[in-house]
Design a protein around this motif. Structure first.
Motif, PDB file in Angstrom:
ATOM      1  N   ILE A 196      -5.854 -53.462 -13.002  1.00 11.91           N
ATOM      2  CA  ILE A 196      -7.230 -53.824 -13.214  1.00 11.91           C
ATOM      3  C   ILE A 196      -7.535 -55.364 -11.540  1.00 11.91           C
ATOM      4  O   ILE A 196      -8.429 -55.141 -11.571  1.00 11.91           O
ATOM      5  CB  ILE A 196      -7.360 -54.406 -14.499  1.00 11.91           C
TER       6      ILE A 196
ATOM      7  N   PRO B 198     -10.619 -54.655 -23.135  1.00 10.58           N
ATOM      8  CA  PRO B 198     -10.632 -53.780 -22.983  1.00 10.58           C
ATOM      9  C   PRO B 198     -10.002 -53.129 -24.391  1.00 10.58           C
ATOM     10  O   PRO B 198      -9.160 -53.489 -24.942  1.00 10.58           O
ATOM     11  CB  PRO B 198      -9.723 -53.178 -21.503  1.00 10.58           C
TER      12      PRO B 198
ATOM     13  N   VAL C  20      -6.212 -48.928 -20.967  1.00 16.64           N
ATOM     14  CA  VAL C  20      -6.403 -48.260 -19.692  1.00 16.64           C
ATOM     15  C   VAL C  20      -5.633 -47.269 -19.189  1.00 16.64           C
ATOM     16  O   VAL C  20      -4.663 -47.661 -19.119  1.00 16.64           O
ATOM     17  CB  VAL C  20      -6.820 -49.749 -18.371  1.00 16.64           C
TER      18      VAL C  20
ATOM     19  N   ALA D 273      -9.984 -45.724 -20.652  1.00 14.37           N
ATOM     20  CA  ALA D 273     -10.899 -46.501 -19.465  1.00 14.37           C
ATOM     21  C   ALA D 273      -9.778 -46.642 -18.338  1.00 14.37           C
ATOM     22  O   ALA D 273      -8.772 -46.259 -18.255  1.00 14.37           O
ATOM     23  CB  ALA D 273     -11.319 -47.670 -20.090  1.00 14.37           C
TER      24      ALA D 273
ATOM     25  N   THR E 185      -9.462 -48.284 -14.550  1.00 13.12           N
ATOM     26  CA  THR E 185      -9.675 -49.569 -14.576  1.00 13.12           C
ATOM     27  C   THR E 185     -10.930 -50.011 -13.436  1.00 13.12           C
ATOM     28  O   THR E 185     -11.454 -51.422 -13.572  1.00 13.12           O
ATOM     29  CB  THR E 185      -8.426 -50.041 -13.227  1.00 13.12           C
TER      30      THR E 185
END
Length: 257
Positions: free
Chosen positions: A19, A194, A197, A223, A225
């Motif tokens: 991320i 979050p 991810v 999700a 990044t």
């Protein structure tokens, strides 16, 4: 304050699928200069060079161990020297992203592991914020965005267990208290939570575990990044000037409260 004239400092920003790197790239895409801080010195410099070449913004890479005060202060001095030399604009945003997790059950969690997870996630956020905050106060403008997790809100249940959930919950309290303290000085402080991810932070995962995680997400996927990076950069923008002390949930509907 025009963000094109500001630097964004991102911790944990050199992991290839992380991320932090995605967030550094997103800041650069939006015209910010970027400071790539990471435990891996060579990777931090490579990512900074790539960003400078691709987006045409000033970029600086430097090593940091966010758990070590001397290391954090060294990184701050290096960034300050770049600003003094005119190679970077002043720091306007700080994205505290560096973190580690642990899937170990509570009774198998050693004190060393507990301390390590707390140090990287919570103490690291404290140390880096404490180093870069005075410059924001001087200019009476700043954006601090901290990485928490849905694990802090639901008590784990995704991958990280007690130490990770505890550290990320500490960040939520840190964020709210600091936002209240700094509001009058033009500085906002927010947290991003979050859900799952698609990164390499998880260790020892299996295809079955990955499938079970997605099964619980109404939007039907983990999700990316970039999904998380977009929130960090928005919260650093002028458009988010009236958002502070907030927690932004990015979990695809897996935790609705």
């Amino acid at each position: 304050m025009n963000n094109a004239q500001q630097s964004a400092v991102i911790t944990g920003a050199a992991s290839p699928r992380g991320i932090g790197k995605a967030t550094a790239r997103r800041y650069a895409k939006d015209g910010w200069a970027v400071v790539v801080l990471d435990l891996n010195s060579e990777a931090a410099q490579v990512v900074a060079s790539e960003i400078a070449a691709e987006f045409g913004v000033p970029a600086f890479g430097y090593p940091v161990d966010v758990t070590n005060e001397d290391s954090v202060l060294s990184a701050h001095r290096a960034v300050a020297a770049e600003i003094t030399a005119g190679r970077l604009p002043s720091v306007g945003a700080l994205a505290n992203i560096a973190g580690i997790t642990s899937p170990v059950p509570f009774l198998e969690t050693s004190l060393d592991l507990w301390n390590k997870v707390m140090a990287v996630n919570a103490t690291g956020t404290y140390l880096v914020t404490r180093a870069f905050l005075p410059g924001m106060i001087d200019q009476q403008w700043g954006r601090i965005v901290n990485m928490s997790s849905v694990s802090a809100q639901r008590g784990g249940g995704v991958f990280g267990r007690v130490p990770y959930s505890s550290a990320k919950a500490a960040i939520l309290g840190f964020t709210k208290a600091l936002a209240r303290e700094l509001g009058a000085q033009g500085i906002t402080v927010n947290a991003v939570c979050p859900g799952a991810v698609d990164t390499d932070i998880r260790v020892g995962t299996t295809p079955e575990l990955e499938a079970s995680i997605v099964k619980d997400v109404p939007l039907g996927r983990q999700a990316s990044t970039d999904d998380i990076a977009a929130a960090f950069v928005f919260l650093s923008s002028e458009e988010a000037a009236y958002i502070t002390g907030s927690t932004i949930d990015i979990n695809g509907g897996s935790h609705i409260h």
